[in-house]
Design a protein around this motif. Sequence first.
Motif, short mmCIF file in Angstrom:
data_model
loop_
_atom_site.label_atom_id
_atom_site.label_comp_id
_atom_site.label_asym_id
_atom_site.label_seq_id
_atom_site.Cartn_x
_atom_site.Cartn_y
_atom_site.Cartn_z
N GLY A 184 39.11 28.49 46.02
CA GLY A 184 38.76 29.25 45.01
C GLY A 184 39.97 29.84 44.20
O GLY A 184 41.07 29.76 44.91
N GLY A 185 39.51 30.77 42.98
CA GLY A 185 40.71 31.24 42.29
C GLY A 185 40.89 32.64 42.66
O GLY A 185 40.14 33.42 43.19
N PHE A 186 42.24 33.23 42.54
CA PHE A 186 42.47 34.68 42.63
C PHE A 186 42.59 35.42 41.37
O PHE A 186 43.07 34.54 40.44
CB PHE A 186 44.09 34.54 43.08
CG PHE A 186 44.03 34.14 44.68
CD1 PHE A 186 43.18 34.36 45.41
CD2 PHE A 186 45.35 33.59 44.87
CE1 PHE A 186 43.53 34.04 47.02
CE2 PHE A 186 45.50 33.11 46.49
CZ PHE A 186 44.38 33.26 47.29
N ARG A 187 42.07 36.71 41.38
CA ARG A 187 42.20 37.18 40.15
C ARG A 187 42.74 38.76 40.69
O ARG A 187 42.45 39.10 41.59
CB ARG A 187 40.73 37.44 39.37
CG ARG A 187 40.08 36.18 39.03
CD ARG A 187 38.90 36.66 38.40
NE ARG A 187 37.82 35.41 38.39
CZ ARG A 187 37.34 35.32 37.10
NH1 ARG A 187 37.16 36.05 36.13
NH2 ARG A 187 36.50 34.15 37.01
N GLN A 188 43.30 39.37 39.70
CA GLN A 188 43.84 40.94 39.97
C GLN A 188 42.44 41.68 40.19
O GLN A 188 42.71 42.79 41.02
CB GLN A 188 44.53 41.17 38.99
CG GLN A 188 46.05 40.46 38.78
CD GLN A 188 46.94 40.74 39.99
OE1 GLN A 188 46.71 41.77 40.83
NE2 GLN A 188 47.64 39.76 40.13
N ALA A 189 41.33 41.60 39.38
CA ALA A 189 40.15 42.23 39.50
C ALA A 189 39.07 41.11 39.36
O ALA A 189 39.21 40.07 38.48
CB ALA A 189 40.13 43.39 38.35
N GLN A 190 38.00 41.68 39.32
CA GLN A 190 36.61 40.89 39.36
C GLN A 190 36.69 40.19 38.19
O GLN A 190 36.42 38.88 37.76
CB GLN A 190 35.28 41.57 39.37
CG GLN A 190 34.17 40.36 39.78
CD GLN A 190 32.95 41.30 40.38
OE1 GLN A 190 33.02 42.63 40.34
NE2 GLN A 190 31.85 40.56 40.59
N GLU A 191 36.77 40.69 36.68
CA GLU A 191 36.80 40.26 35.39
C GLU A 191 38.02 39.75 34.81
O GLU A 191 38.11 39.46 33.78
CB GLU A 191 35.98 41.33 34.65
CG GLU A 191 34.55 41.75 35.06
CD GLU A 191 33.70 40.71 35.17
OE1 GLU A 191 33.64 39.63 34.29
OE2 GLU A 191 33.01 40.38 35.96
N SER A 192 39.13 39.92 35.40
CA SER A 192 40.41 39.75 34.97
C SER A 192 40.57 38.17 35.11
O SER A 192 40.05 37.19 35.74
CB SER A 192 41.45 40.36 35.63
OG SER A 192 41.80 40.32 36.89
N PRO A 193 41.87 37.53 34.18
CA PRO A 193 41.86 36.08 34.16
C PRO A 193 42.42 35.63 35.68
O PRO A 193 42.90 36.31 36.45
CB PRO A 193 43.05 35.77 33.08
CG PRO A 193 43.28 37.12 32.57
CD PRO A 193 42.49 38.25 33.33
#
Length: 97
Positions: free
Chosen positions: A40-49
Amino acid sequence: MSYWVVIFDDTDGMLEHRKAHGAAHIAYLTEHADQIVTGGGFRQAQESPFVGGLWIVKNATRHEVEDLVLNDPYYSPDLRSYRIFYWGKAIDREVTV
């Protein structure tokens, strides 16, 4: 059973690459589901890229893991780097995420 963890780090340009190759990437993960257990992908916050990602790979050699990475439609050396680690799983039991 052996486990490997692959950690991906993306550049800003990877976002467009993700959009262009997303369907092929998911098909590739499905095709190799016997080895790529989850990811899965990593993001800095739930809605960030997205800024990177992670795979857990089982029953493979380091060379096979690297081949999986290099043949993934998402992989582009200018846009995504990766690190491969052997993972010594503390408790060998089935896990559902």
